[in-house]
Scaffold this active site. Structure first.
Site, mmCIF file in Angstrom:
data_model
loop_
_atom_site.group_PDB
_atom_site.id
_atom_site.type_symbol
_atom_site.label_atom_id
_atom_site.label_comp_id
_atom_site.label_asym_id
_atom_site.label_seq_id
_atom_site.Cartn_x
_atom_site.Cartn_y
_atom_site.Cartn_z
ATOM 1 N N CYS A 70 -101.126 64.553 -55.470
ATOM 2 C CA CYS A 70 -101.046 64.650 -54.014
ATOM 3 C C CYS A 70 -102.276 65.387 -53.490
ATOM 4 O O CYS A 70 -102.792 66.301 -54.143
ATOM 5 C CB CYS A 70 -99.784 65.409 -53.605
ATOM 6 S SG CYS A 70 -98.244 64.543 -53.967
ATOM 7 N N HIS A 103 -98.976 66.867 -60.420
ATOM 8 C CA HIS A 103 -98.769 67.321 -59.060
ATOM 9 C C HIS A 103 -100.055 67.963 -58.561
ATOM 10 O O HIS A 103 -100.881 68.428 -59.344
ATOM 11 C CB HIS A 103 -97.651 68.365 -59.005
ATOM 12 C CG HIS A 103 -96.296 67.808 -59.275
ATOM 13 N ND1 HIS A 103 -95.578 67.101 -58.333
ATOM 14 C CD2 HIS A 103 -95.528 67.842 -60.385
ATOM 15 C CE1 HIS A 103 -94.418 66.731 -58.856
ATOM 16 N NE2 HIS A 103 -94.362 67.154 -60.096
#
Length: 485
Positions: free
Chosen positions: A209, A167
């Site tokens: 991301c 992430h």
């Protein structure tokens, strides 16, 4: 907070998308090496190949990150790199997890074979830390705490490949421990590595991301580092082989098996003679597969640093599997067709919890547990989103708050002017509102903009204390692991 009906939550759980094909990376060089034999399988004519593989998450719902890293390890080993030259970071809580339908096995695609067997456990559990990662990259054995002690003991003629899957948020990458990895710190370490003269060229593949923000305006040219990222500085990256997609994982799996950018470069590398394919060619292929052409989904694979290095052949960093000697790269490539849909990285945990809930027998403990997990995750998201929004209104006014927090700088500028301020603002928020967690780091741009606007720490403390009168009791808000910064 009033409980939200599970049926209503379902509608906001999952973001899917059509995906096409595109992008990947490539790298360059510098120096000359001293006193190091080049007659081993992991040695190119001009130096030794090294690799650092990092899965920066924990939890079964993040299965895909460790699957990506294990797959990368197998790929490099088949390419001729020796185990002693590959350093692996992964929490190692997936293979034997009670949720794993195939105990002791990890797969990275629906029909894939086990990629877990033989992967070295260099840094696992709470040894997967930012400090250990930096020590490994710098080759500093004395700074490593725990783990195998293996570091990148490279010399001036060597080539280094780093792959990080996790992430992320603007300017930050997740870790299963605290603190998280911030862009300024990583780029500082890369500069130190270059100053030490202990590599010729380096390639960095980054799955996360907003991963472009890790290098945007920060990775200087002239370091002989070529980086590609799964997304630009302002968009999500995507999970793939998820429940409900086509192709989907085997029915017993309730989680995403891989990440779109990651499986794209590995599935390409796994079927070609990498002595004939360049970083640039792979970049273009992965970019096409990742972009999600014709839809509002997908991401833009980016390249940073010394882009000229992408003329290098892939085998300079990954080696090449002798079994693929006859499979030369061609533009009309045999890359796996893109999936019909993909899943936003930030929603992959909800995909897991919902699929678990959907498949569990009515009235079972498992169904109750899954429902609780969905509600906890959604409640945390609402808490973090609303708290950050309220802080913005308290600092900048009702009409200006959202505009200031969401402001995106022009291309080529780093996220923050003062990274110490950014980290201090994160800690101030978490002291009053609880952990941002893997979801909440999406708001890192807001904290950067608070700093860029000249807000002082006392103002931030006051705003956060007014926005959050207490820290929620749910597991996602817990600070038991420490602050994110």
């Amino acid at each position: 907070m009033t409980p939200v009906p599970v049926a209503v939550l379902l509608l906001s759980l999952i973001a899917f998308s059509a995906a096409a094909r595109q992008n990947v990376i490539k790298l360059p060089s510098q120096a000359s090496r001293f006193f190091r034999p080049n007659n081993d399988g992991d040695s190119s004519p001009s130096g030794t190949r090294w690799a650092v593989l990092v899965a920066g998450s924990s939890g079964y719902w993040n299965y895909r990150h460790q699957a990506d890293v294990c797959h990368a390890y197998q790929l490099l080993r088949k390419g001729g790199l020796k185990e002693e030259n590959i350093v692996v970071f992964m929490y190692d809580d997936i293979a034997d997890n009670e949720e794993n339908p195939r105990k002791g096995i990890i797969i990275n695609s629906p029909h894939g074979s086990d990629v877990y067997q033989g992967v070295p456990k260099d840094y696992t559990g709470d040894d997967v830390t930012v400090d250990n990662l930096f020590a490994v990259i710098l080759g500093d054995k004395t700074a490593v705490k725990g783990g195998s002690g293996k570091v990148v003991d490279s010399g001036p003629n060597d080539h280094i490949f780093i792959f990080y899957s996790d992430h992320g948020g603007p300017g930050v990458l997740g870790m299963p421990t605290s603190p998280y990895l911030y862009a300024d710190d990583l780029n500082d370490v890369l500069k130190k590595k270059h100053a030490s003269g202990t590599y010729k060229s380096m390639v960095f593949y980054l799955e996360a991301c907003e991963s472009g923000s890790i290098f945007e305006g920060l990775l200087e040219e002239g370091l002989n580092i070529y980086a590609t990222t799964a997304s630009n500085a302002v968009e999500s990256s995507w999970g793939t082989y998820c429940p409900g997609e086509e192709p989907s994982p085997p029915p017993e799996y309730e989680t995403c098996l891989g990440d779109l950018y990651s499986v794209a470069w590995m599935e390409d590398s796994g079927v070609h003679n990498l002595q004939t394919e360049t970083l640039r060619q792979q970049y273009e292929l992965v970019k096409k597969r990742t972009i999600g052409a014709g839809s509002s989904y997908g991401s833009h694979v980016m390249q940073y640093g010394d882009v000229g290095l992408n003329k290098d052949k892939l085998d300079l960093y990954m080696g090449t599997n002798p079994a693929n000697d006859n499979f030369t790269f061609v533009d009309a490539n045999s890359l796996t067709p893109p999936p019909s849909r993909v899943t936003n990285q930030r929603d992959a945990d909800l995909v897991h919890f919902w699929d678990k809930y959907r498949k569990a027998p009515e009235g079972s403990t498992r169904k109750t547990e899954a429902q609780k997990q969905v509600l906890e995750a959604m409640s945390h998201r609402l808490h973090v989103d609303n708290s950050v929004k309220l802080v913005g209104k308290l600092l900048f006014g009702i009409s200006e708050g959202s505009e200031v927090l969401n402001k995106v700088r022009s291309a080529g500028q780093p996220l923050a002017d003062d990274w110490t301020c950014l980290k201090n603002m994160v800690r101030a928020f978490e002291r009053h509102c609880g952990s941002l967690s893997q979801y909440g780091i999406k708001h890192m741009r807001s904290f950067a903009n608070i700093c860029n606007a000249g807000i002082q720490m006392e103002q931030m403390e006051e705003a956060a204390s007014q926005a959050c009168t207490s820290i929620p009791s749910g597991p996602w808000s817990s600070l038991h692991r420490g602050f994110s910064a």
